[in-house]
Design a protein around this motif. Structure first.
Motif, PDB file in Angstrom:
ATOM      1  N   THR A 123       0.880  -1.145   0.058  1.00 41.56           N
ATOM      2  CA  THR A 123      -0.016   0.107  -0.036  1.00 41.56           C
ATOM      3  C   THR A 123       0.745   1.290   0.102  1.00 41.56           C
ATOM      4  O   THR A 123       0.590   2.216  -0.750  1.00 41.56           O
ATOM      5  CB  THR A 123      -0.780  -0.013   1.240  1.00 41.56           C
ATOM      6  N   ASP A 124       2.134   1.416   0.869  1.00 40.28           N
ATOM      7  CA  ASP A 124       2.733   2.673   1.054  1.00 40.28           C
ATOM      8  C   ASP A 124       4.240   2.267   0.734  1.00 40.28           C
ATOM      9  O   ASP A 124       4.718   1.207   0.936  1.00 40.28           O
ATOM     10  CB  ASP A 124       2.571   3.363   2.136  1.00 40.28           C
ATOM     11  N   ASP A 161      -9.708  -0.438   9.498  1.00 39.23           N
ATOM     12  CA  ASP A 161      -8.381  -0.225  10.187  1.00 39.23           C
ATOM     13  C   ASP A 161      -7.310  -0.330   9.207  1.00 39.23           C
ATOM     14  O   ASP A 161      -6.057   0.181   9.604  1.00 39.23           O
ATOM     15  CB  ASP A 161      -8.215  -0.914  11.428  1.00 39.23           C
ATOM     16  N   CYS A 162      -7.337  -0.808   8.226  1.00 37.86           N
ATOM     17  CA  CYS A 162      -6.057  -1.191   7.329  1.00 37.86           C
ATOM     18  C   CYS A 162      -5.675   0.154   6.534  1.00 37.86           C
ATOM     19  O   CYS A 162      -6.533   1.016   6.295  1.00 37.86           O
ATOM     20  CB  CYS A 162      -6.266  -2.241   6.418  1.00 37.86           C
ATOM     21  N   LYS A 163      -4.470   0.102   6.045  1.00 33.42           N
ATOM     22  CA  LYS A 163      -4.196   1.250   5.160  1.00 33.42           C
ATOM     23  C   LYS A 163      -4.891   1.680   3.995  1.00 33.42           C
ATOM     24  O   LYS A 163      -5.237   2.546   3.557  1.00 33.42           O
ATOM     25  CB  LYS A 163      -2.578   1.072   5.043  1.00 33.42           C
ATOM     26  N   VAL A 164      -5.087   0.379   3.001  1.00 32.27           N
ATOM     27  CA  VAL A 164      -5.667   0.392   1.807  1.00 32.27           C
ATOM     28  C   VAL A 164      -7.142   1.023   2.042  1.00 32.27           C
ATOM     29  O   VAL A 164      -7.568   1.611   1.178  1.00 32.27           O
ATOM     30  CB  VAL A 164      -5.689  -0.846   1.377  1.00 32.27           C
ATOM     31  N   ALA A 190      -8.197   3.454   4.333  1.00 33.04           N
ATOM     32  CA  ALA A 190      -7.802   4.782   4.469  1.00 33.04           C
ATOM     33  C   ALA A 190      -7.312   5.484   3.366  1.00 33.04           C
ATOM     34  O   ALA A 190      -7.804   6.414   3.013  1.00 33.04           O
ATOM     35  CB  ALA A 190      -6.842   5.079   5.654  1.00 33.04           C
ATOM     36  N   LEU A 191      -6.542   4.797   2.503  1.00 34.28           N
ATOM     37  CA  LEU A 191      -6.171   5.340   1.223  1.00 34.28           C
ATOM     38  C   LEU A 191      -7.176   5.437   0.113  1.00 34.28           C
ATOM     39  O   LEU A 191      -7.273   6.648  -0.259  1.00 34.28           O
ATOM     40  CB  LEU A 191      -5.021   4.607   0.815  1.00 34.28           C
ATOM     41  N   SER A 209      -6.674  -7.200   4.655  1.00 37.23           N
ATOM     42  CA  SER A 209      -5.463  -6.948   4.973  1.00 37.23           C
ATOM     43  C   SER A 209      -4.954  -6.585   6.442  1.00 37.23           C
ATOM     44  O   SER A 209      -5.155  -5.584   7.053  1.00 37.23           O
ATOM     45  CB  SER A 209      -5.462  -5.337   4.533  1.00 37.23           C
TER      46      SER A 209
END
Length: 230
Positions: free
Chosen positions: A41-42, A125-128, A130-131, A164
């Motif tokens: 993701t990042d 709660d996962c980064k993807v 939020a992104l 994720s």
């Protein structure tokens, strides 16, 4: 080495932004898994993608790049997974970045190497999540509708249920599988034991194992046995 994602039962996902030793990478690539997916993701850069590609290419295993960062896409992979985040609330993750990519690279793409993945992100709660500003508060009927959308509306070859880092809801995975006849169901998220791998493989076509590689390699490798027990 044959590339056929429709035959995959078990896949390991490696994150270019994470460190893995040569010894551990060899164990993953020689484990008997069906393929390696490179993606994250990042902090995904061309340099770390190329580094991982070169290292994985030492082994006779199919390798796919998930093209989540356009400036990190490079030739050399067997195939390229193109995520379409169906439950994103921002158009850029459904069509926007894809149009941008086609505007720049459309004349030179090898279309046979591209595999569209209809993502349904379910861990808030996962980064993807939020992104992509994904709408994750989905019930069974919501998930079933997204699965139908992937297959009946968009004819996507893969419907990817992405938790994720969190082990998912088996009932939701089963609900998606029940309405899919052509689209292949991928499940990824939180698988850390053989028992969990078996439980998800009983309802999904393909399971994707990722984070546990970096946390407990022995446990990660044990999940490959799902190919022999189901």
């Amino acid at each position: 080495m044959e590339f056929d994602y429709k035959a995959w039962q078990h896949v390991f996902k490696l994150d270019p932004a994470k460190t893995i030793s040569d010894e551990d990478l060899a164990a993953v690539c020689e484990s008997g898994t069906d393929a390696i997916i490179v993606g994250g993701t990042d902090n995904i850069t061309l340099d770390n993608v190329l580094d991982l590609l070169v290292r994985v290419r030492r082994y006779a295993i199919p390798v796919m790049l998930e093209a989540s960062a356009l400036d990190a896409v490079t030739p050399g992979f067997d195939s390229y997974g193109i995520p379409v985040v169906l439950n994103s609330t921002e158009a850029k993750w459904i069509t926007g970045m894809h149009q941008k990519a086609l505007k720049e690279y459309g004349d030179i793409l090898v279309w046979e190497e591209l595999i569209a993945e209809g993502y349904c992100v379910l861990n808030p709660d996962c980064k993807v999540a939020a992104l992509t500003k994904a709408k994750t508060a989905l019930d069974v009927e919501d998930v079933r509708a997204y699965a139908r959308m992937a297959e009946q509306f968009f004819a996507l070859p893969i419907f990817y249920m992405e938790y994720s880092g969190q082990y998912g809801d088996v009932a939701k995975v089963r609900a998606a599988k029940d309405v899919l006849t052509k689209t292949r169901l991928f499940y990824g998220g939180g698988i850390a034991t053989l028992a969990q791998a078996e439980e998800m493989k009983a309802v999904a076509d393909t399971i994707v194992v990722g984070n546990v590689i970096y946390e407990d390699l022995k446990a990660a490798l044990s999940t490959v046995k799902v190919k022999n027990t189901l």
